[in-house]
Write a protein that holds these residues in place. Structure first.
Motif, PDB file in Angstrom:
ATOM      1  N   LYS A  77      -7.359 -61.846 -26.210  1.00 59.36           N
ATOM      2  CA  LYS A  77      -7.760 -61.831 -24.778  1.00 59.36           C
ATOM      3  C   LYS A  77      -8.948 -62.641 -24.668  1.00 59.36           C
ATOM      4  O   LYS A  77      -9.106 -63.395 -23.738  1.00 59.36           O
ATOM      5  N   VAL A  78     -10.137 -62.574 -25.383  1.00 57.54           N
ATOM      6  CA  VAL A  78     -11.161 -63.240 -25.491  1.00 57.54           C
ATOM      7  C   VAL A  78     -10.858 -64.640 -25.721  1.00 57.54           C
ATOM      8  O   VAL A  78     -11.406 -65.788 -24.890  1.00 57.54           O
ATOM      9  N   LYS A  79      -9.945 -65.160 -26.367  1.00 52.08           N
ATOM     10  CA  LYS A  79      -9.747 -66.675 -26.607  1.00 52.08           C
ATOM     11  C   LYS A  79      -8.928 -66.963 -25.280  1.00 52.08           C
ATOM     12  O   LYS A  79      -9.076 -68.302 -24.886  1.00 52.08           O
ATOM     13  N   GLN A  80      -7.990 -66.429 -24.910  1.00 53.06           N
ATOM     14  CA  GLN A  80      -7.263 -66.646 -23.633  1.00 53.06           C
ATOM     15  C   GLN A  80      -8.114 -66.794 -22.679  1.00 53.06           C
ATOM     16  O   GLN A  80      -8.025 -67.812 -21.713  1.00 53.06           O
ATOM     17  N   ARG A 119      -8.862 -70.077 -20.273  1.00 54.47           N
ATOM     18  CA  ARG A 119      -8.435 -70.268 -18.885  1.00 54.47           C
ATOM     19  C   ARG A 119     -10.003 -70.722 -17.989  1.00 54.47           C
ATOM     20  O   ARG A 119      -9.869 -71.529 -17.254  1.00 54.47           O
ATOM     21  N   GLN A 120     -11.277 -70.398 -18.617  1.00 53.44           N
ATOM     22  CA  GLN A 120     -12.363 -70.608 -18.129  1.00 53.44           C
ATOM     23  C   GLN A 120     -12.742 -72.242 -17.997  1.00 53.44           C
ATOM     24  O   GLN A 120     -12.977 -72.853 -17.149  1.00 53.44           O
ATOM     25  N   GLN A 121     -12.292 -72.666 -19.349  1.00 50.04           N
ATOM     26  CA  GLN A 121     -12.387 -74.093 -19.775  1.00 50.04           C
ATOM     27  C   GLN A 121     -11.709 -74.997 -18.792  1.00 50.04           C
ATOM     28  O   GLN A 121     -11.761 -76.059 -18.231  1.00 50.04           O
ATOM     29  N   GLU A 122     -10.252 -74.581 -18.637  1.00 53.44           N
ATOM     30  CA  GLU A 122      -9.251 -75.139 -17.778  1.00 53.44           C
ATOM     31  C   GLU A 122      -9.841 -75.200 -16.315  1.00 53.44           C
ATOM     32  O   GLU A 122      -9.539 -76.340 -15.474  1.00 53.44           O
ATOM     33  N   ARG A 123     -10.458 -74.282 -15.894  1.00 56.83           N
ATOM     34  CA  ARG A 123     -10.704 -74.095 -14.579  1.00 56.83           C
ATOM     35  C   ARG A 123     -12.176 -74.865 -14.224  1.00 56.83           C
ATOM     36  O   ARG A 123     -12.181 -75.452 -13.255  1.00 56.83           O
ATOM     37  N   GLY A 174     -11.612 -77.980 -11.629  1.00 56.25           N
ATOM     38  CA  GLY A 174     -12.840 -78.006 -10.429  1.00 56.25           C
ATOM     39  C   GLY A 174     -11.945 -77.415  -9.435  1.00 56.25           C
ATOM     40  O   GLY A 174     -11.433 -76.251  -9.316  1.00 56.25           O
ATOM     41  N   GLU A 175     -11.809 -78.011  -8.143  1.00 61.07           N
ATOM     42  CA  GLU A 175     -11.407 -77.582  -6.993  1.00 61.07           C
ATOM     43  C   GLU A 175      -9.617 -77.390  -7.229  1.00 61.07           C
ATOM     44  O   GLU A 175      -9.154 -76.672  -6.438  1.00 61.07           O
ATOM     45  N   ASP A 176      -9.305 -77.989  -8.025  1.00 59.95           N
ATOM     46  CA  ASP A 176      -7.778 -77.837  -8.132  1.00 59.95           C
ATOM     47  C   ASP A 176      -7.373 -76.994  -8.875  1.00 59.95           C
ATOM     48  O   ASP A 176      -5.899 -76.764  -9.479  1.00 59.95           O
ATOM     49  N   ALA A 177      -8.212 -75.926  -9.558  1.00 64.02           N
ATOM     50  CA  ALA A 177      -7.909 -74.942 -10.478  1.00 64.02           C
ATOM     51  C   ALA A 177      -7.259 -73.896  -9.989  1.00 64.02           C
ATOM     52  O   ALA A 177      -7.143 -73.485  -8.819  1.00 64.02           O
ATOM     53  N   PRO A 178      -5.918 -73.165 -10.647  1.00 60.80           N
ATOM     54  CA  PRO A 178      -5.301 -72.158 -10.094  1.00 60.80           C
ATOM     55  C   PRO A 178      -6.189 -70.992  -9.651  1.00 60.80           C
ATOM     56  O   PRO A 178      -7.320 -70.750 -10.335  1.00 60.80           O
ATOM     57  N   PRO A 179      -5.830 -70.267  -8.716  1.00 60.00           N
ATOM     58  CA  PRO A 179      -6.520 -68.982  -8.505  1.00 60.00           C
ATOM     59  C   PRO A 179      -6.684 -67.941  -9.615  1.00 60.00           C
ATOM     60  O   PRO A 179      -5.731 -67.769 -10.517  1.00 60.00           O
ATOM     61  N   LYS A 180      -7.767 -67.129  -9.576  1.00 56.93           N
ATOM     62  CA  LYS A 180      -7.834 -66.305 -10.585  1.00 56.93           C
ATOM     63  C   LYS A 180      -6.903 -64.997 -10.488  1.00 56.93           C
ATOM     64  O   LYS A 180      -6.634 -64.649  -9.337  1.00 56.93           O
ATOM     65  N   MET A 181      -6.507 -64.521 -11.745  1.00 52.96           N
ATOM     66  CA  MET A 181      -5.227 -63.556 -11.742  1.00 52.96           C
ATOM     67  C   MET A 181      -6.003 -62.178 -11.427  1.00 52.96           C
ATOM     68  O   MET A 181      -6.945 -61.922 -11.790  1.00 52.96           O
ATOM     69  N   LEU A 182      -5.504 -61.408 -10.440  1.00 49.58           N
ATOM     70  CA  LEU A 182      -6.266 -60.147 -10.271  1.00 49.58           C
ATOM     71  C   LEU A 182      -5.425 -58.996 -10.950  1.00 49.58           C
ATOM     72  O   LEU A 182      -4.253 -58.923 -10.980  1.00 49.58           O
ATOM     73  N   PRO A 183      -6.506 -58.185 -11.643  1.00 44.24           N
ATOM     74  CA  PRO A 183      -5.753 -57.024 -12.516  1.00 44.24           C
ATOM     75  C   PRO A 183      -4.982 -56.029 -11.601  1.00 44.24           C
ATOM     76  O   PRO A 183      -5.490 -55.913 -10.204  1.00 44.24           O
ATOM     77  N   LYS A 184      -4.110 -55.601 -12.001  1.00 48.60           N
ATOM     78  CA  LYS A 184      -3.273 -54.616 -11.049  1.00 48.60           C
ATOM     79  C   LYS A 184      -4.121 -53.157 -11.379  1.00 48.60           C
ATOM     80  O   LYS A 184      -4.284 -52.726 -12.317  1.00 48.60           O
TER      81      LYS A 184
END
Length: 347
Positions: free
Chosen positions: A77-80, A84-88, A92-102
């Motif tokens: 989980k930490v690795k993923q 995701r943080q590095q990809e975002r 930059g602005e083209d990064a996908p929105p953050k996934m909200l926990p259910k």
């Protein structure tokens, strides 16, 4: 049997990451349903790992293997997350929105009585309801606080702190006087609200709030009471009029209860006192808190809890003033009928 357990118990790194979803198939299915969107391939691998673990006959070895899989799951989980943080960061602005926990709150079943504050029908009903005179500034709140007969020490301490909690409130000792006789006296002396604190086994366990002169009357269960002396670094509140915050009262019933809470406090809060009273509704439990915000410096602000701290659970809403025999109830909490779903709330 021991050799077979060892063969199954010794898994390589790929199998450990596969099994990180859970030990048994039902655990893996729960994780799949409750977590954020997942990879179907990983779900299939988790199912395979659950089967492998269930074949370990030795309980101690199975527990040790499960702990390894949970540790691998946390690392994955930490690795993923870092990936995701590095990809975002790169996109930059083209990064996908953050996934909200259910959560239970954002998966709430929409109630047909849920309304918005600017709903025209709601605004019209509230302009002619029993609390309209308060919101039109025709009346100033004046609250009487009393208890059941022969209150104990802790209940007396509680109502004294509630008196500090609500401005322009007064304590009245009943001495076995029935509520039906108290209410006409309150109306004659121009009280706008009556609060009755009930007790059980020397602890506050119920609260009746009656708006005067025409009602309504609400009954709450009281729990998790903490007095000012039991709260760390608390202090006595000042006499300034507090700000009032009402959170998450989104249904017609919630609006009605929230307006009753608002009608306890005077208009025009004195911001100089930095007092804040909060009624926070979460899963139909109303958390009542009082704070003073403290300016640490030009950028930092802290909160000091003043107390008392308690939780309310709505039991009934009665039309008119208190009448236990012939009162007309607008809403009654029926646990076995209304609490069939964990994702359905009434306030």
């Amino acid at each position: 049997m021991e050799e077979k357990a060892q063969e199954v118990g010794v898994l390589d790194d790929d199998q450990i990451s596969i099994a990180s979803g859970g030990v048994f198939s039902d655990v893996a299915s729960v994780i799949t349903e409750s977590s954020a969107p997942t990879n179907p391939k990983l779900d299939e691998m988790s199912q395979r790992a659950a089967v492998l673990l269930s074949k370990i006959g030795n309980k101690q070895r199975r527990g040790e293997a499960f702990q390894k899989f949970k540790q691998a799951q946390r690392k994955e989980k930490v690795k993923q997350r870092k990936k995701r943080q590095q990809e975002r960061k790169e996109l930059g602005e083209d990064a996908p929105p953050k996934m909200l926990p259910k959560t239970i709150e954002n998966m709430r079943v929409k109630d047909e009585t849920m309304v918005t504050p600017l709903d025209q029908e709601v605004l019209f009903d509230e302009s002619v309801d029993e609390m309209a005179s308060y919101f039109n500034r025709d009346k100033t709140p004046k609250v009487l606080i009393t208890t059941s007969d022969r209150p104990r020490y802790r209940v007396m301490k509680f109502i004294k702190e509630v008196q500090d909690f609500i401005p322009n409130s007064h304590i009245f000792y009943r001495k076995a006087l029935p509520l039906k006789k108290i209410i006409p006296q309150c109306i004659e002396k121009e009280y706008t609200d009556l609060i009755v604190v009930n007790e059980d086994r020397k602890q506050p366990n119920g609260l009746v709030l009656c708006h005067l002169p025409d009602g309504p009357t609400v009954h709450f269960k009281v729990s998790n009471v903490k007095l000012r002396t039991e709260i760390r670094r608390s202090d006595k509140p000042s006499s300034h009029k507090p700000e009032v915050i009402l959170n998450n009262f989104s249904t017609r019933l919630g609006h009605r209860v929230g307006r009753m809470f608002a009608a306890l406090f005077p208009h025009d809060p004195e911001f100089k006192g930095r007092r804040v009273v909060t009624f926070h509704n979460q899963r139909d439990y109303i958390f009542v808190r009082q704070h003073r915000y403290v300016f640490r410096n030009e950028k930092r602000v802290g909160l000091q809890e003043l107390g008392p701290r308690f939780t309310l659970k709505l039991r009934s809403l009665q039309h008119g003033t208190f009448d236990s025999k012939f009162g007309e109830y607008e809403w009654i909490h029926k646990r076995h009928e209304m609490d069939s779903s964990r994702r359905k709330f009434h306030l």
